[in-house]
Scaffold this active site. Structure first.
Site, mmCIF file in Angstrom:
data_model
loop_
_atom_site.group_PDB
_atom_site.id
_atom_site.type_symbol
_atom_site.label_atom_id
_atom_site.label_comp_id
_atom_site.label_asym_id
_atom_site.label_seq_id
_atom_site.Cartn_x
_atom_site.Cartn_y
_atom_site.Cartn_z
ATOM 1 N N PRO A 46 10.843 26.371 -68.615
ATOM 2 C CA PRO A 46 10.015 26.136 -67.574
ATOM 3 C C PRO A 46 9.947 27.358 -66.439
ATOM 4 O O PRO A 46 9.145 27.507 -65.701
ATOM 5 C CB PRO A 46 10.983 25.058 -66.645
ATOM 6 C CG PRO A 46 12.631 25.604 -67.172
ATOM 7 C CD PRO A 46 12.380 25.867 -68.655
ATOM 8 N N LYS B 46 19.520 17.698 -80.271
ATOM 9 C CA LYS B 46 18.483 17.722 -81.253
ATOM 10 C C LYS B 46 18.717 17.582 -82.681
ATOM 11 O O LYS B 46 19.439 18.426 -83.431
ATOM 12 C CB LYS B 46 17.200 18.634 -80.857
ATOM 13 C CG LYS B 46 17.146 18.765 -79.393
ATOM 14 C CD LYS B 46 16.221 20.000 -78.970
ATOM 15 C CE LYS B 46 16.130 20.045 -77.388
ATOM 16 N NZ LYS B 46 17.373 20.631 -76.866
ATOM 17 N N ASP C 201 21.442 20.211 -72.025
ATOM 18 C CA ASP C 201 20.659 20.069 -73.096
ATOM 19 C C ASP C 201 21.002 21.119 -74.246
ATOM 20 O O ASP C 201 20.895 22.476 -73.846
ATOM 21 C CB ASP C 201 19.481 20.501 -72.652
ATOM 22 C CG ASP C 201 18.383 20.314 -73.697
ATOM 23 O OD1 ASP C 201 17.651 19.345 -73.946
ATOM 24 O OD2 ASP C 201 18.147 21.453 -74.412
ATOM 25 N N VAL D 279 20.773 25.565 -72.965
ATOM 26 C CA VAL D 279 21.656 26.557 -73.635
ATOM 27 C C VAL D 279 20.906 27.177 -74.707
ATOM 28 O O VAL D 279 21.563 27.634 -75.554
ATOM 29 C CB VAL D 279 23.047 25.943 -73.935
ATOM 30 C CG1 VAL D 279 23.783 25.648 -72.688
ATOM 31 C CG2 VAL D 279 22.892 24.894 -74.971
ATOM 32 N N HIS E 102 13.533 17.865 -83.129
ATOM 33 C CA HIS E 102 13.341 19.011 -82.510
ATOM 34 C C HIS E 102 11.775 19.580 -82.791
ATOM 35 O O HIS E 102 11.214 20.205 -81.968
ATOM 36 C CB HIS E 102 14.315 19.992 -82.940
ATOM 37 C CG HIS E 102 14.533 21.127 -82.232
ATOM 38 N ND1 HIS E 102 15.684 21.798 -82.169
ATOM 39 C CD2 HIS E 102 13.941 21.773 -81.220
ATOM 40 C CE1 HIS E 102 15.731 22.788 -81.145
ATOM 41 N NE2 HIS E 102 14.569 22.896 -80.660
ATOM 42 N N VAL F 254 22.961 32.535 -68.121
ATOM 43 C CA VAL F 254 24.354 32.783 -68.190
ATOM 44 C C VAL F 254 25.037 33.523 -67.001
ATOM 45 O O VAL F 254 26.219 33.677 -66.995
ATOM 46 C CB VAL F 254 24.465 33.767 -69.369
ATOM 47 C CG1 VAL F 254 24.116 32.920 -70.638
ATOM 48 C CG2 VAL F 254 24.128 34.952 -69.192
ATOM 49 N N ASN G 105 19.310 28.313 -59.216
ATOM 50 C CA ASN G 105 18.404 27.456 -59.885
ATOM 51 C C ASN G 105 18.434 25.844 -59.555
ATOM 52 O O ASN G 105 17.372 24.989 -59.634
ATOM 53 C CB ASN G 105 18.304 27.586 -61.462
ATOM 54 C CG ASN G 105 17.934 28.840 -62.081
ATOM 55 O OD1 ASN G 105 16.961 29.479 -60.929
ATOM 56 N ND2 ASN G 105 18.244 29.347 -63.154
#
Length: 283
Positions: free
Chosen positions: A185, A74, A44, A19, A107, A230, A238
């Protein structure tokens, strides 16, 4: 969905939902809700994404048992150090509305991350985090932490895509038993990735999209992926990467696309360090 087993025995999904750059609360909550409904179980987020509350809201509304979800957030640079990290962890947990985290990551390898790591080791041993790890720790930083930490990182989330493949970094992670996880990715859409001739040819061969091929390529390398979108149809698309396997020839063709460097961010640059350290997420 396939899973990878971390060094402590915890099972982590090989594909999750990211996100980053979705700060709008309503949009983020809807996207996470769509992702969970589609079948994603790894979510995540990060304190620096400003959307932990929205992620938590979507999780609560999903109806999916907590034990079936793998939630990551994170620790930002501003909150580095032992005491600060413990406070920041609790703040993130409260925003998410959870009793524990599945994975907590440093992070950036900046500020007092050794102090942060000591706090995370304790939180892990207290049962408040199921696994601990880092982000953006390139080989020399990861090796240094691994040889000095009481508990070694279990995951390292770094930039990994066809144009920046980091084979040396993956070898280094394997040496220390650290699972690689890819941010960006899909290369954040750079290099015209979705119309790349090599990738498009391979995608047509399997009846898949370029995005699906790129995500499948990384998972076949043993890399966890966390694509972001989104758009509901792309979120679902995906995730549909587990019904085909890329041939060794196609894997090699994608390997040949590597540029050997990032064109998204240069973590070795002094200006990057100054910029990231200047990014404040609270007063």
């Amino acid at each position: 969905m396939k899973f990878v087993t971390l060094k402590n025995g915890v099972k982590m999904p090989m594909e999750g939902f990211g996100v980053f750059q979705v700060p709008d609360a309503d949009e983020c909550e809807q996207a996470v809700s769509d992702a969970i409904a589609a079948g994603y179980r790894l979510i995540d987020t990060a304190a620096a994404y400003f959307n932990e509350k929205a992620v938590g809201a979507a999780i609560r509304k999903s109806g999916v048992p907590r034990g079936e979800l793998f939630v990551t957030t994170k620790l930002w640079i501003q909150d580095a150090g032992y005491e600060n990290a413990r406070k920041a962890f609790q703040t993130s947990l409260d925003k998410l509305g959870l009793d524990y985290l599945d994975l907590y990551l440093i992070h950036q390898p900046m500020n007092d991350y050794y102090g942060s790591w000591r706090a995370m080791e304790e939180l892990y041993e207290e049962g408040k985090i199921r696994a601990i790890g880092v982000c953006n720790f390139y080989p020399e930083r990861l090796a240094d932490l691994c040889v000095n930490a009481r508990i070694k990182p279990m995951v390292n989330q770094v930039e990994l895509h066809p144009f920046f493949q980091q084979a040396d970094a993956l070898e280094n992670m394997a040496e220390f038993g650290v699972v690689p996880e890819a941010w960006g990715p899909l290369a954040e859409g750079k290099h015209d990735i979705f119309t790349n001739e090599v990738l498009s040819t391979i995608a047509a061969k399997y009846g898949k999209t370029v995005a699906q091929v790129v995500l499948r390529w990384n998972t076949q390398r043993g890399v966890v992926v966390i694509p972001k979108s989104v758009h509901k149809e792309r979120i679902e698309e995906n995730l549909n990467i587990w019904d085909f396997i890329l041939s060794s020839e196609d894997m090699s063709a994608i390997t040949a696309l590597d540029l050997g460097h990032s064109e998204i961010i240069d973590h070795s640059a002094a200006e990057t360090a100054k910029w990231l350290n200047g990014w404040k997420i609270h007063d």
